[in-house]
Design a protein around this motif. Structure first.
Motif, PDB file in Angstrom:
ATOM      1  N   ALA A  23       9.925   3.257  -4.887  1.00 43.88           N
ATOM      2  CA  ALA A  23      11.141   2.703  -4.286  1.00 43.88           C
ATOM      3  C   ALA A  23      11.132   1.184  -4.348  1.00 43.88           C
ATOM      4  CB  ALA A  23      11.264   3.187  -2.845  1.00 43.88           C
ATOM      5  N   ALA A  24       9.977   0.584  -4.063  1.00 46.47           N
ATOM      6  CA  ALA A  24       9.875  -0.880  -4.130  1.00 46.47           C
ATOM      7  C   ALA A  24      10.058  -1.381  -5.554  1.00 46.47           C
ATOM      8  CB  ALA A  24       8.532  -1.333  -3.575  1.00 46.47           C
ATOM      9  N   ALA A  25       9.450  -0.703  -6.512  1.00 47.22           N
ATOM     10  CA  ALA A  25       9.590  -1.112  -7.910  1.00 47.22           C
ATOM     11  C   ALA A  25      11.040  -0.999  -8.370  1.00 47.22           C
ATOM     12  CB  ALA A  25       8.681  -0.273  -8.795  1.00 47.22           C
ATOM     13  N   ALA A  26      11.723   0.051  -7.951  1.00 50.36           N
ATOM     14  CA  ALA A  26      13.114   0.236  -8.339  1.00 50.36           C
ATOM     15  C   ALA A  26      14.000  -0.880  -7.817  1.00 50.36           C
ATOM     16  CB  ALA A  26      13.619   1.589  -7.843  1.00 50.36           C
ATOM     17  N   ASP A  27      13.620  -1.470  -6.699  1.00 53.51           N
ATOM     18  CA  ASP A  27      14.399  -2.566  -6.119  1.00 53.51           C
ATOM     19  C   ASP A  27      14.012  -3.930  -6.672  1.00 53.51           C
ATOM     20  OD1 ASP A  27      16.142  -1.129  -4.527  1.00 53.51           O
ATOM     21  OD2 ASP A  27      14.808  -1.114  -2.788  1.00 53.51           O
ATOM     22  N   GLY A  28      13.042  -3.972  -7.585  1.00 53.01           N
ATOM     23  CA  GLY A  28      12.713  -5.224  -8.243  1.00 53.01           C
ATOM     24  C   GLY A  28      11.452  -5.910  -7.770  1.00 53.01           C
ATOM     25  N   PHE A  29      10.754  -5.331  -6.822  1.00 55.92           N
ATOM     26  CA  PHE A  29       9.477  -5.912  -6.407  1.00 55.92           C
ATOM     27  C   PHE A  29       8.425  -5.635  -7.483  1.00 55.92           C
ATOM     28  CE2 PHE A  29      11.548  -5.442  -2.247  1.00 55.92           C
ATOM     29  CZ  PHE A  29      11.305  -6.694  -1.710  1.00 55.92           C
ATOM     30  N   ARG A  30       7.548  -6.598  -7.668  1.00 60.95           N
ATOM     31  CA  ARG A  30       6.457  -6.434  -8.618  1.00 60.95           C
ATOM     32  C   ARG A  30       5.093  -6.492  -7.930  1.00 60.95           C
ATOM     33  NH1 ARG A  30       9.750  -4.290 -10.601  1.00 60.95           N
ATOM     34  NH2 ARG A  30      10.956  -4.770 -12.467  1.00 60.95           N
ATOM     35  N   ALA A  31       5.107  -6.629  -6.612  1.00 64.94           N
ATOM     36  CA  ALA A  31       3.872  -6.626  -5.827  1.00 64.94           C
ATOM     37  C   ALA A  31       4.147  -5.942  -4.504  1.00 64.94           C
ATOM     38  CB  ALA A  31       3.362  -8.046  -5.598  1.00 64.94           C
ATOM     39  N   VAL A  32       3.104  -5.360  -3.938  1.00 61.03           N
ATOM     40  CA  VAL A  32       3.212  -4.703  -2.637  1.00 61.03           C
ATOM     41  C   VAL A  32       1.991  -5.067  -1.790  1.00 61.03           C
ATOM     42  CG1 VAL A  32       4.598  -2.761  -3.466  1.00 61.03           C
ATOM     43  CG2 VAL A  32       2.092  -2.581  -3.461  1.00 61.03           C
ATOM     44  N   HIS A  40      -5.620   7.789   1.947  1.00 59.37           N
ATOM     45  CA  HIS A  40      -5.530   8.236   0.565  1.00 59.37           C
ATOM     46  C   HIS A  40      -6.731   7.713  -0.221  1.00 59.37           C
ATOM     47  CE1 HIS A  40      -1.398   9.468   1.404  1.00 59.37           C
ATOM     48  NE2 HIS A  40      -1.258   8.309   2.021  1.00 59.37           N
ATOM     49  N   ALA A  41      -7.098   8.389  -1.271  1.00 60.03           N
ATOM     50  CA  ALA A  41      -8.229   7.968  -2.091  1.00 60.03           C
ATOM     51  C   ALA A  41      -7.889   6.677  -2.841  1.00 60.03           C
ATOM     52  CB  ALA A  41      -8.590   9.060  -3.084  1.00 60.03           C
ATOM     53  N   PRO A  42      -8.891   5.834  -3.103  1.00 64.78           N
ATOM     54  CA  PRO A  42      -8.621   4.594  -3.842  1.00 64.78           C
ATOM     55  C   PRO A  42      -7.897   4.815  -5.159  1.00 64.78           C
ATOM     56  CG  PRO A  42     -10.837   4.546  -2.946  1.00 64.78           C
ATOM     57  CD  PRO A  42     -10.307   5.922  -2.686  1.00 64.78           C
ATOM     58  N   GLN A  43      -8.303   5.825  -5.916  1.00 66.97           N
ATOM     59  CA  GLN A  43      -7.675   6.047  -7.216  1.00 66.97           C
ATOM     60  C   GLN A  43      -6.235   6.553  -7.085  1.00 66.97           C
ATOM     61  OE1 GLN A  43      -8.632   5.015 -10.066  1.00 66.97           O
ATOM     62  NE2 GLN A  43     -10.598   4.255  -9.303  1.00 66.97           N
ATOM     63  N   THR A  44      -5.918   7.202  -5.975  1.00 68.92           N
ATOM     64  CA  THR A  44      -4.536   7.629  -5.739  1.00 68.92           C
ATOM     65  C   THR A  44      -3.630   6.415  -5.580  1.00 68.92           C
ATOM     66  OG1 THR A  44      -5.257   9.680  -4.702  1.00 68.92           O
ATOM     67  CG2 THR A  44      -3.023   8.944  -4.214  1.00 68.92           C
ATOM     68  N   ILE A  45      -4.083   5.445  -4.788  1.00 65.96           N
ATOM     69  CA  ILE A  45      -3.311   4.211  -4.612  1.00 65.96           C
ATOM     70  C   ILE A  45      -3.217   3.466  -5.944  1.00 65.96           C
ATOM     71  CG2 ILE A  45      -3.192   2.009  -3.405  1.00 65.96           C
ATOM     72  CD1 ILE A  45      -2.787   4.352  -1.534  1.00 65.96           C
ATOM     73  N   ALA A  46      -4.335   3.365  -6.641  1.00 64.79           N
ATOM     74  CA  ALA A  46      -4.350   2.638  -7.910  1.00 64.79           C
ATOM     75  C   ALA A  46      -3.390   3.269  -8.915  1.00 64.79           C
ATOM     76  CB  ALA A  46      -5.768   2.600  -8.469  1.00 64.79           C
ATOM     77  N   GLN A  47      -3.317   4.590  -8.930  1.00 67.72           N
ATOM     78  CA  GLN A  47      -2.418   5.261  -9.870  1.00 67.72           C
ATOM     79  C   GLN A  47      -0.958   4.968  -9.551  1.00 67.72           C
ATOM     80  OE1 GLN A  47      -3.609   7.124 -12.627  1.00 67.72           O
ATOM     81  NE2 GLN A  47      -1.471   6.725 -13.215  1.00 67.72           N
ATOM     82  N   ARG A  48      -0.620   4.931  -8.273  1.00 71.20           N
ATOM     83  CA  ARG A  48       0.762   4.602  -7.903  1.00 71.20           C
ATOM     84  C   ARG A  48       1.113   3.180  -8.343  1.00 71.20           C
ATOM     85  NH1 ARG A  48       3.822   8.929  -5.425  1.00 71.20           N
ATOM     86  NH2 ARG A  48       2.286  10.613  -5.497  1.00 71.20           N
ATOM     87  N   LEU A  49       0.182   2.281  -8.214  1.00 70.62           N
ATOM     88  CA  LEU A  49       0.426   0.911  -8.686  1.00 70.62           C
ATOM     89  C   LEU A  49       0.661   0.900 -10.190  1.00 70.62           C
ATOM     90  CD1 LEU A  49      -2.371  -0.855  -6.621  1.00 70.62           C
ATOM     91  CD2 LEU A  49       0.081  -1.145  -6.249  1.00 70.62           C
ATOM     92  N   ARG A  50      -0.208   1.560 -10.937  1.00 74.48           N
ATOM     93  CA  ARG A  50      -0.068   1.578 -12.402  1.00 74.48           C
ATOM     94  C   ARG A  50       1.235   2.246 -12.827  1.00 74.48           C
ATOM     95  NH1 ARG A  50      -5.703   2.699 -12.049  1.00 74.48           N
ATOM     96  NH2 ARG A  50      -5.312   4.946 -12.193  1.00 74.48           N
ATOM     97  N   ASP A  51       1.551   3.360 -12.200  1.00 73.88           N
ATOM     98  CA  ASP A  51       2.740   4.116 -12.594  1.00 73.88           C
ATOM     99  C   ASP A  51       4.016   3.295 -12.413  1.00 73.88           C
ATOM    100  OD1 ASP A  51       1.165   6.288 -13.192  1.00 73.88           O
ATOM    101  OD2 ASP A  51       1.670   7.415 -11.369  1.00 73.88           O
ATOM    102  N   ASN A  52       3.985   2.347 -11.476  1.00 75.50           N
ATOM    103  CA  ASN A  52       5.197   1.614 -11.129  1.00 75.50           C
ATOM    104  C   ASN A  52       5.143   0.131 -11.487  1.00 75.50           C
ATOM    105  OD1 ASN A  52       6.910   3.695  -9.601  1.00 75.50           O
ATOM    106  ND2 ASN A  52       4.888   3.934  -8.658  1.00 75.50           N
ATOM    107  N   GLY A  53       4.126  -0.259 -12.267  1.00 73.53           N
ATOM    108  CA  GLY A  53       4.045  -1.644 -12.706  1.00 73.53           C
ATOM    109  C   GLY A  53       3.904  -2.628 -11.568  1.00 73.53           C
ATOM    110  N   LEU A  54       3.139  -2.253 -10.553  1.00 71.92           N
ATOM    111  CA  LEU A  54       2.999  -3.071  -9.348  1.00 71.92           C
ATOM    112  C   LEU A  54       1.611  -3.675  -9.229  1.00 71.92           C
ATOM    113  CD1 LEU A  54       4.734  -0.654  -6.826  1.00 71.92           C
ATOM    114  CD2 LEU A  54       5.626  -2.881  -7.550  1.00 71.92           C
ATOM    115  N   ARG A  55       1.552  -4.776  -8.544  1.00 73.05           N
ATOM    116  CA  ARG A  55       0.306  -5.465  -8.237  1.00 73.05           C
ATOM    117  C   ARG A  55       0.058  -5.363  -6.729  1.00 73.05           C
ATOM    118  NH1 ARG A  55       0.415 -10.441  -6.754  1.00 73.05           N
ATOM    119  NH2 ARG A  55       2.476 -10.718  -7.674  1.00 73.05           N
TER     120      ARG A  55
END
Length: 266
Positions: A23-32, A40-55
């Motif tokens: 949702a944040a990526a869709a609104d134009g944010f590039r960092a969270v 949640h597991a570290p890799q779960t969070i990391a995957q969400r970041l990668r999937d959405n082009g977020l830092r």
């Protein structure tokens, strides 16, 4: 131009936590940023970041028993072992997500507490944290928080925080300056920014007095954003506010900055 990080603990709460990244990526944010990732597991969070082009800009060390009212461990005598364990609990999340800024919460001072003992504990624990985290390129942050939102918190004022940073004496310890908290406690935001910006590792915003979008209330945020740019600040500005209604509907303030957000920002 300012680089903004959506705070996923306060924003996008109309979505489940793991869906807030998209949702944040869709609104134009590039960092969270967010308070805590530990459900949640570290890799779960990391995957969400990668999937959405977020830092990942920031998150907090474990705060103790949040449900019971604890708001950090770093300044609490007798809790040193728990604090050391919290540093080790946070580290895998920082490494997995590439996050290079971790906020250490000081804690609530018990009634009648020996504040000198709390200060000594705080300094010692901060030294431990930076010694553990600096080799990984991680900066530790401390944040003054206002007495209205968090009564009894150990750290309230900007100068107090910068004095503690000086006492610890490590380049990987800086201040997280939330302009919402600072306005409530001290005001005079522009002067304080000029005075302290060199020691600030992260900025946050929220409308004052109600902690809604930064588009109304007593702080002229568009003017401050221009001044922050002029000061040469290179970090993120975390959007730690509670939307009045739906998050996306309240992002009119963000529109002038949306197209210049970068996933490669410092």
């Amino acid at each position: 131009m300012p680089q903004f990080a959506a705070n996923l603990s306060l924003m996008y709460t109309e979505h489940d936590f793991l869906d807030r990244f998209a949702a944040a990526a869709a609104d134009g944010f590039r960092a969270v940023e967010f308070l805590f990732p530990y459900d949640h597991a570290p890799q779960t969070i990391a995957q969400r970041l990668r999937d959405n082009g977020l830092r990942q800009a920031l998150f907090n060390l474990p705060p103790g028993d949040w449900a019971a009212g604890e708001r950090g461990l770093a300044a609490l005598p007798g809790r040193e072992a728990e604090f050391a364990a919290s540093v080790q609990q946070a580290l895998p999340y920082a490494l997995a997500t590439g996050c290079r800024r971790l906020h250490v919460m000081a804690g609530i001072a018990p009634a009648g507490a020996d504040r000198a003992a709390m200060h000594r504990t705080y300094v010692a624990n901060l030294r431990h944290a930076v010694e553990q985290l600096a080799p990984h390129g991680i900066t530790v942050l401390i944040e003054p928080i206002n007495t209205r939102d968090m009564p009894g918190y150990f750290l309230h004022f900007q100068q107090q925080a910068h004095d503690i940073v000086a006492e610890v004496g490590h380049p990987n310890l800086k201040v997280q300056m939330d302009l919402y908290h600072c306005q409530i406690m001290e005001g005079d935001l522009w002067t304080r920014l000029q005075r302290h910006i060199g020691g600030v590792g992260h900025l946050q915003i929220g409308g004052v007095p109600h902690r809604h979008e930064p588009d109304s209330g007593e702080v002229n945020y568009p003017w401050l954003f221009a001044q922050i740019d002029a000061l040469g600040y290179q970090g993120d500005i975390g959007c730690e506010y509670r939307p009045r209604q739906g998050t996306s509907a309240g992002l009119g303030w963000f529109a002038p900055y949306r197209d210049v957000q970068s996933c490669d920002h410092a």
